[in-house]
Design an enzyme around this catalytic site. Structure first.
Site, mmCIF file in Angstrom:
data_model
loop_
_atom_site.group_PDB
_atom_site.id
_atom_site.type_symbol
_atom_site.label_atom_id
_atom_site.label_comp_id
_atom_site.label_asym_id
_atom_site.label_seq_id
_atom_site.Cartn_x
_atom_site.Cartn_y
_atom_site.Cartn_z
ATOM 1 N N CYS A 64 41.279 43.640 29.496
ATOM 2 C CA CYS A 64 40.291 42.984 30.350
ATOM 3 C C CYS A 64 39.661 41.792 29.631
ATOM 4 O O CYS A 64 39.120 41.929 28.544
ATOM 5 C CB CYS A 64 39.200 43.979 30.748
ATOM 6 S SG CYS A 64 37.847 43.182 31.631
ATOM 7 N N CYS A 67 35.626 42.199 29.010
ATOM 8 C CA CYS A 67 35.052 43.166 28.078
ATOM 9 C C CYS A 67 34.702 42.432 26.773
ATOM 10 O O CYS A 67 35.276 41.383 26.476
ATOM 11 C CB CYS A 67 36.048 44.284 27.793
ATOM 12 S SG CYS A 67 36.059 45.588 29.038
ATOM 13 N N HIS A 130 32.858 48.162 31.350
ATOM 14 C CA HIS A 130 33.984 47.838 32.232
ATOM 15 C C HIS A 130 33.983 48.663 33.522
ATOM 16 O O HIS A 130 34.372 48.175 34.586
ATOM 17 C CB HIS A 130 35.295 48.070 31.473
ATOM 18 C CG HIS A 130 36.520 47.713 32.253
ATOM 19 N ND1 HIS A 130 37.047 46.436 32.279
ATOM 20 C CD2 HIS A 130 37.315 48.459 33.069
ATOM 21 C CE1 HIS A 130 38.124 46.418 33.062
ATOM 22 N NE2 HIS A 130 38.305 47.637 33.550
ATOM 23 N N ASN A 170 32.325 39.341 44.536
ATOM 24 C CA ASN A 170 33.326 40.080 45.289
ATOM 25 C C ASN A 170 33.480 41.425 44.586
ATOM 26 O O ASN A 170 33.674 41.461 43.382
ATOM 27 C CB ASN A 170 34.683 39.377 45.267
ATOM 28 C CG ASN A 170 34.628 37.995 45.898
ATOM 29 O OD1 ASN A 170 33.902 37.776 46.853
ATOM 30 N ND2 ASN A 170 35.401 37.062 45.360
ATOM 31 N N HIS A 183 31.569 41.696 37.777
ATOM 32 C CA HIS A 183 31.232 40.296 37.551
ATOM 33 C C HIS A 183 31.073 39.575 38.871
ATOM 34 O O HIS A 183 31.514 40.046 39.910
ATOM 35 C CB HIS A 183 32.324 39.604 36.719
ATOM 36 C CG HIS A 183 33.607 39.373 37.483
ATOM 37 N ND1 HIS A 183 34.477 40.385 37.812
ATOM 38 C CD2 HIS A 183 34.147 38.239 37.997
ATOM 39 C CE1 HIS A 183 35.500 39.893 38.494
ATOM 40 N NE2 HIS A 183 35.327 38.586 38.630
ATOM 41 N N GLN A 185 30.375 35.251 40.448
ATOM 42 C CA GLN A 185 30.747 33.873 40.159
ATOM 43 C C GLN A 185 29.678 32.920 40.654
ATOM 44 O O GLN A 185 28.894 33.251 41.544
ATOM 45 C CB GLN A 185 32.085 33.538 40.833
ATOM 46 C CG GLN A 185 33.212 34.454 40.378
ATOM 47 C CD GLN A 185 34.522 34.135 41.052
ATOM 48 O OE1 GLN A 185 35.091 33.059 40.834
ATOM 49 N NE2 GLN A 185 35.013 35.037 41.870
HETATM 50 ZN ZN LIG Z 1 36.261 44.845 31.187
#
Ligand SMILES: [Zn+2]
Length: 407
Positions: A64, A67, A130, A170, A183, A185
């Site tokens: 990822c 992370c 995560h 999203n 996350h 944006q």
């Molecule tokens: Zn992650």
């Protein structure tokens, strides 16, 4: 970052260590090139960003990029831990120095108005965890995200050429999310997007007809539907004691109000407004900021309780879209959230097909007043049951639609 992109850490309390860790990855600078083109039939701007085809797509969890970095596994975030981190997207739809190439107006060629896709696309990581979701954050962290959105809005909105700063999240693969890490944006747009353009027109029309502000009237009307509700109450009991059948209000705080809009487009859609109209995040005062985490987390957790049966909770995929006044429209447009899910029931999604994608005419299978009732009910922990989650909505047709058949 190694390729010259900007990375910003936001912290509350004692920051985690490792802020000075350098990005040691051998990254070449990406030279994104995108273009904006205006549809001569509708006036809508379309961004063409062909370089994004190469972007990271559903990486395994141990790769990822959001992370924190660890030994042998360097991510987009060099630090070993963080609270909230914001960085420029490596594969942005819009890039370049805003203002250096302003979108030219259509001059001698009214059919082919185009310009470079300048602007900024940033990624906001809500937590280093995560497996968390925004709804899992504590109030302190939600407040920190609000502060980060506010800071990004202040910084990006003054860049020359930027018309609107759009913060969004999203959540869920059903929405098309390609990175599971929690996350959102931030886009600094060089044009006014179609939905905002329509709101500008509607606000002007309302002002001409009534002399008042559209959003002030909207929020006041929805709040009036809950009668003498005590202003600091967030409990569903006091709401249902008033007009349980037709109020669309989901949460009525002292400083914020959340309601299902009268003409909701999505099965479950909620608009959240500060009671005092402000153009964008930077206009919120300390009282409004202080109440925000409680309201917003409550709302997201209600969405998470909408679907599922007993042991199997199906977290609702959602889009959280923060509307902020574009440059030049601060007097009339209002900061607000439009939160919606594409999920209709635990096992059915709403697809945008012929009417929606073809004509931008939404057909909603869930009555807004029913959706509001459901969202009030699931405020009580454990209130979600399959019976109510999948109950057909009175007054709607059989829900086997073209969209279903096409799946
Ligand atoms: Zn992650």
């Amino acid at each position: 970052m190694a390729d010259g992109r900007e990375l910003i850490y936001y912290d509350r309390g004692t920051p985690p260590t490792g802020r000075a860790v350098a990005d040691l990855r051998p990254l070449d600078a990406v030279a994104p090139s995108s273009e904006v083109r205006q549809d001569p039939m509708t006036g809508a701007w379309v961004t063409v960003a062909a370089h994004r085809q190469a972007r990271t797509y559903h990486p395994p969890a141990d790769e990822c990029p959001l992370c924190p970095s660890r030994e042998g596994r360097l991510s987009e975030i060099p630090a070993g831990d963080y609270q909230v981190a914001v960085f420029e997207n490596r594969f942005p739809s819009l890039a370049g120095e805003p203002g250096t190439h302003p979108v030219p107006p259509a001059l001698d060629d009214p059919l082919h108005s185009r310009g470079p896709g300048i602007g900024r696309c940033e990624v906001v990581c809500f937590t280093a965890d995560h497996d968390a979701s925004f709804a899992d954050l504590d109030e302190d962290r939600a407040r920190l995200v609000l502060d980060a959105w506010t800071d990004r809005t202040a910084e990006l909105s003054v860049l020359p050429g930027v018309r609107q700063v759009y913060c969004f999240e999203n959540r869920g693969t059903e929405i098309g999310v390609t990175l599971a890490h929690p996350h959102g944006q931030v886009y600094a747009l060089p044009f006014v997007p179609p939905r905002t353009a329509k709101m500008i027109d509607q606000a002007a029309r309302h002002r001409a007809a009534t002399g008042r502000n559209l959003f002030d009237d909207l929020v006041a009307a929805e709040r009036a539907s809950v009668g003498s509700l005590s202003t600091d109450s967030l409990s569903t009991d006091s709401l249902s004691a008033e007009r349980p059948e037709d109020s669309r209000v989901v949460l009525a705080g002292e400083y914020w109000t959340a309601f299902v809009p009268f003409a909701a487009r999505w099965p479950y859609e909620v608009h959240l407004f500060p009671n005092r109209r402000v153009p964008d995040f930077t206009g919120l005062n300390e009282d409004e900021r202080a109440e925000f985490p409680r309201i917003y987390l409550d709302l997201l957790r209600r969405f998470d309780r909408l679907f599922g049966d007993g042991d199997r909770q199906v977290r609702a995929p959602y889009i959280a879209a923060w509307h902020q006044a574009p440059a030049g429209h601060e007097d009339e447009l209002a900061l607000h959230l439009e939160l919606f899910t594409v999920r209709r029931t635990a096992d059915k999604l709403k697809y945008l097909a012929g009417t929606e994608s073809g004509m931008e005419a939404f057909m909603n299978d869930v009555a807004p007043e029913f959706a509001a009732r459901r969202l009030r009910e699931v405020g009580q922990a454990g209130a979600a049951t399959p019976a109510t989650a999948s109950r057909p909505t009175p007054g709607t047709t059989d829900d086997t639609t073209d969209e279903e058949a096409q799946r």
